[in-house]
Design an enzyme around this catalytic site. Structure first.
Site, PDB file in Angstrom:
ATOM      1  N   CYS A  55       0.820  -1.187   0.000  1.00 26.24           N
ATOM      2  CA  CYS A  55       0.000   0.000   0.000  1.00 26.24           C
ATOM      3  C   CYS A  55       0.864   1.251   0.000  1.00 26.24           C
ATOM      4  O   CYS A  55       2.041   1.222  -0.336  1.00 26.24           O
ATOM      5  CB  CYS A  55      -0.906   0.001   1.237  1.00 26.24           C
ATOM      6  SG  CYS A  55      -1.774  -1.554   1.519  1.00 26.24           S
ATOM      7  N   LEU A 113      -3.661  -1.760  -1.497  1.00 26.20           N
ATOM      8  CA  LEU A 113      -3.608  -2.806  -2.514  1.00 26.20           C
ATOM      9  C   LEU A 113      -3.828  -4.111  -1.768  1.00 26.20           C
ATOM     10  O   LEU A 113      -2.969  -4.555  -1.002  1.00 26.20           O
ATOM     11  CB  LEU A 113      -2.252  -2.813  -3.227  1.00 26.20           C
ATOM     12  CG  LEU A 113      -2.041  -3.908  -4.285  1.00 26.20           C
ATOM     13  CD1 LEU A 113      -3.022  -3.742  -5.441  1.00 26.20           C
ATOM     14  CD2 LEU A 113      -0.610  -3.890  -4.807  1.00 26.20           C
ATOM     15  N   GLY A 149      14.461 -11.708  -7.956  1.00 21.66           N
ATOM     16  CA  GLY A 149      15.743 -12.122  -7.391  1.00 21.66           C
ATOM     17  C   GLY A 149      16.625 -10.998  -6.902  1.00 21.66           C
ATOM     18  O   GLY A 149      17.832 -11.196  -6.725  1.00 21.66           O
TER      19      GLY A 149
END
Length: 626
Positions: A2, A48, A368
């Site tokens: 968020c 979100l 990664g």
């Protein structure tokens, strides 16, 4: 995942402006929004939804009657913490990690952060103590900025939010901008590119006293406290594999579609293969997706390695092909999302990866990031090792390591001069802590300026940059993790959140980081091979073609070729940018230099790119250089 906003003001809160401060980061949280006000405090949030998609996840989150929380990030071990807190008598009304965070604060106070495994930036308004307690995760994965201006203390997820509350034109921090122009570094201290705006560093808490609006910083975590182990190499490989598997498994927790950023390199391939193994062993039929940036130019393309991972895992792959024709169309938006100029054209590749993730319905993308910095994945680590061997008089070992490097790695790095590497390594024998930006040692240790046309009076005032002790491999590694990783995380967060996608980084699980950091340097760069402990521990999981590759590209972008093939376009862009920056650079010298490089810009030389981006950044944010 968020975004948040916070304000403490003795003169009261301008609610209209604060609402704009919250909504300017709608991209970070398109699913929900909320604000909280009292006489002197305002908290705001954009959500979100990742875990518990119900309305229970709404923020600001009210816990009991005395605590108000706004939280950006994920506490991956929230289920385990929840059970521990239940045993202590706590009761829970939701399935969110936000409620677990709030309960942990009530239980353990400011020491709660030591119990968290995750990425976070948060504010907790503690009405009992009349303070706001804020924190940022150990390595600074999630952003946290603050400023004290016009009688207000402000905190936010992105710098642009402050300009909704502050009346004056943004002013440049010249020191920070020059560090970017000369060395390409955006995040080297708590300072930002904007004057009087600061970054809360990873591993720090901040406590704001409501009565005075004053704040203090408390460091709660430092990686250097982890001592080197005497564990043998075989045992270290077992430890790495266990910690890595645990980290990946934790980051598979989500209530939304999840995928992977797959470059074809060791790190992202290791994540995809390990996640696939975990999911299959659990009996899950979860559909897996990867996003990969590819190019028709073979020098920048890694499809031969990407395809090896796809064949082994049967994940669904989405290959994208970033186009130079779209670069300047997207550049201002990219800079706006970064709150800063982009470090290199490779930012554009990642930008397109996250756009593709959103287009394909993925809300979480695992990548990664962080492995190279810990596992000696870059060429500069060879130089540190060479230097250490030379200063210790281990000339036979140096000769052997030098030979292996030339055979296994140098052939893929033709843009780096072998003579420069050798010379830089040799020079450091006599200058233990060279006061230069050694991360660019290939160029800087030999005295070559990366911005020869900066105004000399400005350069004289430039402060000394971070020191990377080339003769001490462990010290070099520590400096690299602390300084270089920050810029990568800055980009990762902003580019992913620009498309409302959460980026997760298994290599920065603190238990895995501590496991790797405790290992001797020789376990990382071993017999001329980078990331040795990763390669050896994941035998049978990684495809051998990927596991034994020695070339390195990452999300490379043919930025040098784009410039060389479009000279006129980039000349015009460069001139416009140099004029914007004429208080800092000599425009005539900039253009003469570019003309002298016509068609010959080398891979890795981002000088023109940085000037172009800095000029655009100044215009995007209407920044004063005075």
């Amino acid at each position: 995942m968020c975004g948040f906003a916070g304000c403490v003001s003795k003169k009261g809160i301008n609610r209209e402006k604060f609402e704009k401060m919250v909504d300017i980061i709608e991209h970070r949280g398109p699913d929900d929004r909320g604000t909280y006000y009292d006489a002197e405090v305002a908290l705001g949030h954009r959500r979100l939804a990742i875990i518990d998609l119900s309305e229970d996840g709404h923020q600001p989150f009210f816990y009991r009657q005395d605590y108000v929380v706004v939280f950006n990030g994920e506490i991956y071990n929230y289920l385990e913490l929840r059970q521990s807190l239940i045993k202590k008598g706590f009761e829970f009304q939701t399935q969110t990690d936000t409620e677990v965070l709030a309960a942990a604060y009530v239980c353990w106070g400011q020491k709660c952060v030591h119990h968290f495994n995750g990425m976070w930036s948060f504010l907790i308004y503690d009405k009992r103590k009349n303070i706001i307690f804020g924190s940022r995760d150990r390595f600074g994965v999630k952003p946290f900025y603050y400023t004290h201006q016009e009688g207000m203390f402000l905190a936010a997820s992105e710098i642009k939010q402050f300009f909704e509350m502050i009346g004056r034109q943004p002013v440049v921090n010249k020191e920070a901008l020059l560090q970017y122009l000369i060395r390409g570094n955006l995040d080297y201290s708590q300072d930002t590119l904007f004057a009087d705006v600061y970054e809360l560093l990873g591993g720090y808490n901040i406590i704001i006293d409501i009565a005075t609006s004053k704040h203090r910083l408390v460091k709660y975590y430092d990686l250097v406290d982890i001592k080197e182990t005497d564990e043998d190499y075989v045992s270290a490989c077992r430890s790495f594999r266990q910690r890595f598997a645990e980290s990946v498994k934790l980051r598979l927790r989500a209530d939304v579609p999840l995928g992977y950023s797959l470059s074809g390199g060791l790190d992202s391939s290791a994540i995809v293969c390990m996640a696939d193994k975990i999911i299959k062993s659990s009996g899950s039929q979860t559909e897996q997706h990867t996003i990969s940036s590819c190019f028709e130019d073979k020098r920048y393309d890694e499809r031969e390695y990407i395809d090896e991972v796809i064949k082994q895992t049967n994940v669904t792959v989405h290959k994208i092909f970033p186009q130079e024709t779209d670069l300047f169309t997207d550049l201002d938006r990219l800079i706006w999302c970064l709150d800063a100029p982009a470090p290199s054209a490779s930012s554009f590749a990642a930008w397109n990866v996250y756009r593709a993730a959103r287009d394909n319905g993925l809300t979480v993308l695992i990548n990664g990031q962080g492995a190279d910095e810990q596992l000696a994945g870059y060429t500069h680590f060879y130089m540190a090792k060479f230097s250490e061997l030379l200063v210790k008089g281990k000339f036979r070992t140096f000769a052997r390591e030098w030979k292996i490097y030339k055979e296994k790695r140098a052939v893929t790095e033709k843009h780096i001069s072998m003579s420069e590497i050798f010379k830089s390594s040799f020079v450091s024998m006599f200058i233990p802590d060279r006061k230069r930006y050694l991360i660019k040692a290939v160029y800087c240790l030999t005295g070559k300026s990366k911005l020869p046309f900066a105004r000399r009076d400005i350069l004289k005032a430039l402060k000394k940059e971070p020191v990377y002790p080339m003769r001490d491999t462990r010290g070099f590694l520590t400096a690299y993790i602390k300084n270089e990783l920050r810029m990568q995380l800055h980009e990762e967060d902003r580019e992913s959140m620009a498309f409302s996608v959460e980026a997760r980084i298994p290599f920065l699980d603190y238990r895995l980081v501590e496991c790797i950091y405790a290992m001797p340097f020789d376990y990382k760069l071993r017999n001329g091979v980078t990331k040795a402990v990763l390669r050896d521990s994941l035998k049978g999981i990684l495809p051998d073609k990927v596991r034994t590759r020695y070339s390195k590209l990452g999300f490379a972008t043919p930025g040098d070729q784009w410039i060389n093939n479009n000279y006129e376009k980039y000349r015009d862009e460069l001139y416009s940018a140099a004029m914007e920056l004429s208080d800092l650079v000599d425009v005539d010298r900039v253009m003469k230099w570019f003309e002298s490089q016509k068609g010959q810009i080398k891979r890795g030389d981002n000088t023109a790119w940085r000037i172009i981006c800095a000029g655009r950044w100044k215009k995007v944010f209407n920044v004063s250089l005075e």
